[in-house]
Design a protein around this motif. Structure first.
Motif, PDB file in Angstrom:
ATOM      1  N   MET A   1     -27.953 -11.379  -4.974  1.00 39.35           N
ATOM      2  CA  MET A   1     -27.443 -12.331  -5.943  1.00 39.35           C
ATOM      3  C   MET A   1     -27.735 -13.740  -5.438  1.00 39.35           C
ATOM      4  O   MET A   1     -27.540 -14.042  -4.272  1.00 39.35           O
ATOM      5  CB  MET A   1     -25.941 -12.125  -6.110  1.00 39.35           C
ATOM      6  N   ASP A   2     -28.194 -14.607  -6.329  1.00 33.35           N
ATOM      7  CA  ASP A   2     -28.514 -15.991  -5.984  1.00 33.35           C
ATOM      8  C   ASP A   2     -27.618 -16.914  -6.806  1.00 33.35           C
ATOM      9  O   ASP A   2     -27.898 -17.192  -7.976  1.00 33.35           O
ATOM     10  CB  ASP A   2     -29.995 -16.268  -6.271  1.00 33.35           C
ATOM     11  N   VAL A   3     -26.527 -17.400  -6.217  1.00 37.69           N
ATOM     12  CA  VAL A   3     -25.566 -18.248  -6.901  1.00 37.69           C
ATOM     13  C   VAL A   3     -25.489 -19.572  -6.163  1.00 37.69           C
ATOM     14  O   VAL A   3     -25.431 -19.599  -4.928  1.00 37.69           O
ATOM     15  CB  VAL A   3     -24.166 -17.584  -6.925  1.00 37.69           C
ATOM     16  N   THR A   4     -25.519 -20.661  -6.905  1.00 40.43           N
ATOM     17  CA  THR A   4     -25.391 -21.991  -6.303  1.00 40.43           C
ATOM     18  C   THR A   4     -24.312 -22.781  -7.021  1.00 40.43           C
ATOM     19  O   THR A   4     -23.911 -22.432  -8.139  1.00 40.43           O
ATOM     20  CB  THR A   4     -26.715 -22.783  -6.383  1.00 40.43           C
ATOM     21  N   LEU A   5     -23.862 -23.840  -6.417  1.00 40.89           N
ATOM     22  CA  LEU A   5     -22.932 -24.754  -7.064  1.00 40.89           C
ATOM     23  C   LEU A   5     -23.759 -25.750  -7.873  1.00 40.89           C
ATOM     24  O   LEU A   5     -24.602 -26.462  -7.312  1.00 40.89           O
ATOM     25  CB  LEU A   5     -22.100 -25.499  -6.012  1.00 40.89           C
ATOM     26  N   HIS A   6     -23.531 -25.779  -9.163  1.00 36.19           N
ATOM     27  CA  HIS A   6     -24.300 -26.656 -10.039  1.00 36.19           C
ATOM     28  C   HIS A   6     -23.528 -27.927 -10.379  1.00 36.19           C
ATOM     29  O   HIS A   6     -24.069 -29.029 -10.328  1.00 36.19           O
ATOM     30  CB  HIS A   6     -24.688 -25.920 -11.312  1.00 36.19           C
ATOM     31  N   ALA A   7     -22.257 -27.775 -10.745  1.00 35.05           N
ATOM     32  CA  ALA A   7     -21.456 -28.940 -11.124  1.00 35.05           C
ATOM     33  C   ALA A   7     -19.993 -28.684 -10.806  1.00 35.05           C
ATOM     34  O   ALA A   7     -19.535 -27.549 -10.814  1.00 35.05           O
ATOM     35  CB  ALA A   7     -21.620 -29.250 -12.610  1.00 35.05           C
ATOM     36  N   SER A   8     -19.301 -29.766 -10.547  1.00 33.72           N
ATOM     37  CA  SER A   8     -17.862 -29.728 -10.344  1.00 33.72           C
ATOM     38  C   SER A   8     -17.268 -30.818 -11.226  1.00 33.72           C
ATOM     39  O   SER A   8     -17.970 -31.748 -11.635  1.00 33.72           O
ATOM     40  CB  SER A   8     -17.547 -29.979  -8.873  1.00 33.72           C
ATOM     41  N   PHE A   9     -15.990 -30.716 -11.505  1.00 31.94           N
ATOM     42  CA  PHE A   9     -15.342 -31.639 -12.430  1.00 31.94           C
ATOM     43  C   PHE A   9     -14.241 -32.422 -11.737  1.00 31.94           C
ATOM     44  O   PHE A   9     -13.488 -31.876 -10.934  1.00 31.94           O
ATOM     45  CB  PHE A   9     -14.723 -30.868 -13.604  1.00 31.94           C
ATOM     46  N   LEU A  10     -14.155 -33.709 -12.048  1.00 31.88           N
ATOM     47  CA  LEU A  10     -13.060 -34.564 -11.614  1.00 31.88           C
ATOM     48  C   LEU A  10     -12.564 -35.340 -12.828  1.00 31.88           C
ATOM     49  O   LEU A  10     -13.364 -35.787 -13.660  1.00 31.88           O
ATOM     50  CB  LEU A  10     -13.515 -35.573 -10.560  1.00 31.88           C
ATOM     51  N   PRO A  11     -11.257 -35.542 -12.925  1.00 34.28           N
ATOM     52  CA  PRO A  11     -10.750 -36.331 -14.047  1.00 34.28           C
ATOM     53  C   PRO A  11     -10.948 -37.830 -13.798  1.00 34.28           C
ATOM     54  O   PRO A  11     -11.034 -38.269 -12.651  1.00 34.28           O
ATOM     55  CB  PRO A  11      -9.261 -35.986 -14.058  1.00 34.28           C
ATOM     56  N   HIS A  12     -11.033 -38.563 -14.869  1.00 32.94           N
ATOM     57  CA  HIS A  12     -11.063 -40.029 -14.770  1.00 32.94           C
ATOM     58  C   HIS A  12      -9.976 -40.597 -15.666  1.00 32.94           C
ATOM     59  O   HIS A  12      -9.584 -39.984 -16.655  1.00 32.94           O
ATOM     60  CB  HIS A  12     -12.436 -40.603 -15.138  1.00 32.94           C
ATOM     61  N   SER A  13      -9.478 -41.754 -15.290  1.00 40.98           N
ATOM     62  CA  SER A  13      -8.494 -42.442 -16.121  1.00 40.98           C
ATOM     63  C   SER A  13      -9.114 -43.658 -16.797  1.00 40.98           C
ATOM     64  O   SER A  13      -8.571 -44.168 -17.766  1.00 40.98           O
ATOM     65  CB  SER A  13      -7.286 -42.856 -15.278  1.00 40.98           C
ATOM     66  N   ASP A  14     -10.233 -44.107 -16.273  1.00 35.85           N
ATOM     67  CA  ASP A  14     -10.956 -45.249 -16.819  1.00 35.85           C
ATOM     68  C   ASP A  14     -12.448 -44.959 -16.632  1.00 35.85           C
ATOM     69  O   ASP A  14     -12.981 -45.121 -15.532  1.00 35.85           O
ATOM     70  CB  ASP A  14     -10.549 -46.516 -16.073  1.00 35.85           C
ATOM     71  N   PRO A  15     -13.131 -44.497 -17.693  1.00 38.80           N
ATOM     72  CA  PRO A  15     -14.527 -44.087 -17.527  1.00 38.80           C
ATOM     73  C   PRO A  15     -15.433 -45.202 -17.017  1.00 38.80           C
ATOM     74  O   PRO A  15     -16.343 -44.942 -16.217  1.00 38.80           O
ATOM     75  CB  PRO A  15     -14.952 -43.605 -18.912  1.00 38.80           C
ATOM     76  N   ASP A  16     -15.207 -46.440 -17.435  1.00 37.13           N
ATOM     77  CA  ASP A  16     -16.061 -47.539 -16.977  1.00 37.13           C
ATOM     78  C   ASP A  16     -15.883 -47.790 -15.476  1.00 37.13           C
ATOM     79  O   ASP A  16     -16.867 -47.977 -14.751  1.00 37.13           O
ATOM     80  CB  ASP A  16     -15.784 -48.821 -17.773  1.00 37.13           C
ATOM     81  N   ALA A  17     -14.638 -47.787 -15.000  1.00 40.09           N
ATOM     82  CA  ALA A  17     -14.393 -47.989 -13.572  1.00 40.09           C
ATOM     83  C   ALA A  17     -14.975 -46.832 -12.762  1.00 40.09           C
ATOM     84  O   ALA A  17     -15.555 -47.044 -11.690  1.00 40.09           O
ATOM     85  CB  ALA A  17     -12.895 -48.131 -13.307  1.00 40.09           C
ATOM     86  N   SER A  18     -14.845 -45.618 -13.266  1.00 40.62           N
ATOM     87  CA  SER A  18     -15.405 -44.456 -12.568  1.00 40.62           C
ATOM     88  C   SER A  18     -16.921 -44.535 -12.516  1.00 40.62           C
ATOM     89  O   SER A  18     -17.529 -44.235 -11.489  1.00 40.62           O
ATOM     90  CB  SER A  18     -14.969 -43.159 -13.251  1.00 40.62           C
ATOM     91  N   LEU A  19     -17.534 -44.957 -13.613  1.00 46.76           N
ATOM     92  CA  LEU A  19     -18.986 -45.104 -13.649  1.00 46.76           C
ATOM     93  C   LEU A  19     -19.458 -46.105 -12.603  1.00 46.76           C
ATOM     94  O   LEU A  19     -20.393 -45.834 -11.848  1.00 46.76           O
ATOM     95  CB  LEU A  19     -19.439 -45.528 -15.048  1.00 46.76           C
ATOM     96  N   VAL A  20     -18.811 -47.243 -12.520  1.00 39.37           N
ATOM     97  CA  VAL A  20     -19.177 -48.264 -11.531  1.00 39.37           C
ATOM     98  C   VAL A  20     -19.025 -47.704 -10.114  1.00 39.37           C
ATOM     99  O   VAL A  20     -19.904 -47.885  -9.267  1.00 39.37           O
ATOM    100  CB  VAL A  20     -18.332 -49.546 -11.721  1.00 39.37           C
ATOM    101  N   PHE A  21     -17.929 -46.997  -9.857  1.00 39.48           N
ATOM    102  CA  PHE A  21     -17.682 -46.464  -8.519  1.00 39.48           C
ATOM    103  C   PHE A  21     -18.753 -45.453  -8.119  1.00 39.48           C
ATOM    104  O   PHE A  21     -19.365 -45.566  -7.060  1.00 39.48           O
ATOM    105  CB  PHE A  21     -16.298 -45.812  -8.454  1.00 39.48           C
ATOM    106  N   TYR A  22     -18.999 -44.464  -8.960  1.00 38.72           N
ATOM    107  CA  TYR A  22     -19.934 -43.394  -8.582  1.00 38.72           C
ATOM    108  C   TYR A  22     -21.395 -43.853  -8.642  1.00 38.72           C
ATOM    109  O   TYR A  22     -22.195 -43.464  -7.794  1.00 38.72           O
ATOM    110  CB  TYR A  22     -19.709 -42.156  -9.450  1.00 38.72           C
ATOM    111  N   ARG A  23     -21.730 -44.706  -9.605  1.00 41.79           N
ATOM    112  CA  ARG A  23     -23.117 -45.168  -9.731  1.00 41.79           C
ATOM    113  C   ARG A  23     -23.421 -46.300  -8.754  1.00 41.79           C
ATOM    114  O   ARG A  23     -24.363 -46.226  -7.970  1.00 41.79           O
ATOM    115  CB  ARG A  23     -23.378 -45.635 -11.169  1.00 41.79           C
ATOM    116  N   ASP A  24     -22.612 -47.352  -8.796  1.00 43.34           N
ATOM    117  CA  ASP A  24     -22.928 -48.560  -8.034  1.00 43.34           C
ATOM    118  C   ASP A  24     -22.463 -48.500  -6.578  1.00 43.34           C
ATOM    119  O   ASP A  24     -23.156 -48.982  -5.692  1.00 43.34           O
ATOM    120  CB  ASP A  24     -22.330 -49.783  -8.724  1.00 43.34           C
ATOM    121  N   THR A  25     -21.304 -47.936  -6.337  1.00 44.63           N
ATOM    122  CA  THR A  25     -20.778 -47.889  -4.971  1.00 44.63           C
ATOM    123  C   THR A  25     -21.357 -46.716  -4.191  1.00 44.63           C
ATOM    124  O   THR A  25     -21.844 -46.889  -3.076  1.00 44.63           O
ATOM    125  CB  THR A  25     -19.240 -47.824  -4.982  1.00 44.63           C
ATOM    126  N   LEU A  26     -21.320 -45.507  -4.776  1.00 47.45           N
ATOM    127  CA  LEU A  26     -21.837 -44.339  -4.063  1.00 47.45           C
ATOM    128  C   LEU A  26     -23.337 -44.121  -4.267  1.00 47.45           C
ATOM    129  O   LEU A  26     -23.947 -43.349  -3.545  1.00 47.45           O
ATOM    130  CB  LEU A  26     -21.083 -43.080  -4.486  1.00 47.45           C
TER     131      LEU A  26
END
Length: 136
Positions: A1-26
């Motif tokens: 069997m060949d199983v990989t982790l493709h995606a995981s989920f995290l909640p956001h309370s402010d999509p714009d702030a989360s976008l800046v954090f994950y895109r621009d900071t990380l």
């Protein structure tokens, strides 16, 4: 069997702030940014690794979640105790310096843990705990 982790989920309370954090900071790349009925799902992931993603989603939107459960989730998010993820980097000190320079909420500076792992911890704009481990 060949199983990989493709995606995981995290909640956001402010999509714009989360976008800046994950895109621009990380430095994650944005793969999808989908809005529907006043809500927004943003898929991000490490550049050059299209097989691994993180989906930032509105909290408590699934079917069958009661109002009481929704309130509990929102309270836990506000305290920073609802969700988290473990990331890894070859340059923990450089990553931590960038997080500090971008005013990320620092939970723990780079530390050698008793188990032999060196890591740090920060919170994203929604309060999710991110532990970042140094690759050997």
């Amino acid at each position: 069997m060949d199983v990989t982790l493709h995606a995981s989920f995290l909640p956001h309370s402010d999509p714009d702030a989360s976008l800046v954090f994950y895109r621009d900071t990380l430095g994650f790349e944005v793969r999808h940014d989908i809005g529907h009925d006043g809500m927004r799902w943003i898929t991000v992931g490490p550049a050059g690794r299209p097989g691994t993603s993180l989906v930032l989603q509105p909290p408590a939107t699934g079917p069958g979640i009661t109002d009481a459960e929704r309130r509990t989730i929102e309270e836990m998010m506000a305290k920073g105790t609802y969700a988290g993820i473990l990331l890894a980097t070859a340059d923990l000190d450089g990553t931590f310096a960038r997080l500090r320079a971008e005013d990320a909420e620092i939970v723990q500076e780079p530390t050698e843990q008793p188990c032999g792992v060196r890591d740090c911890a920060v919170r994203d704009p929604a309060g999710n705990l991110l532990r970042i481990q140094e690759l050997g």
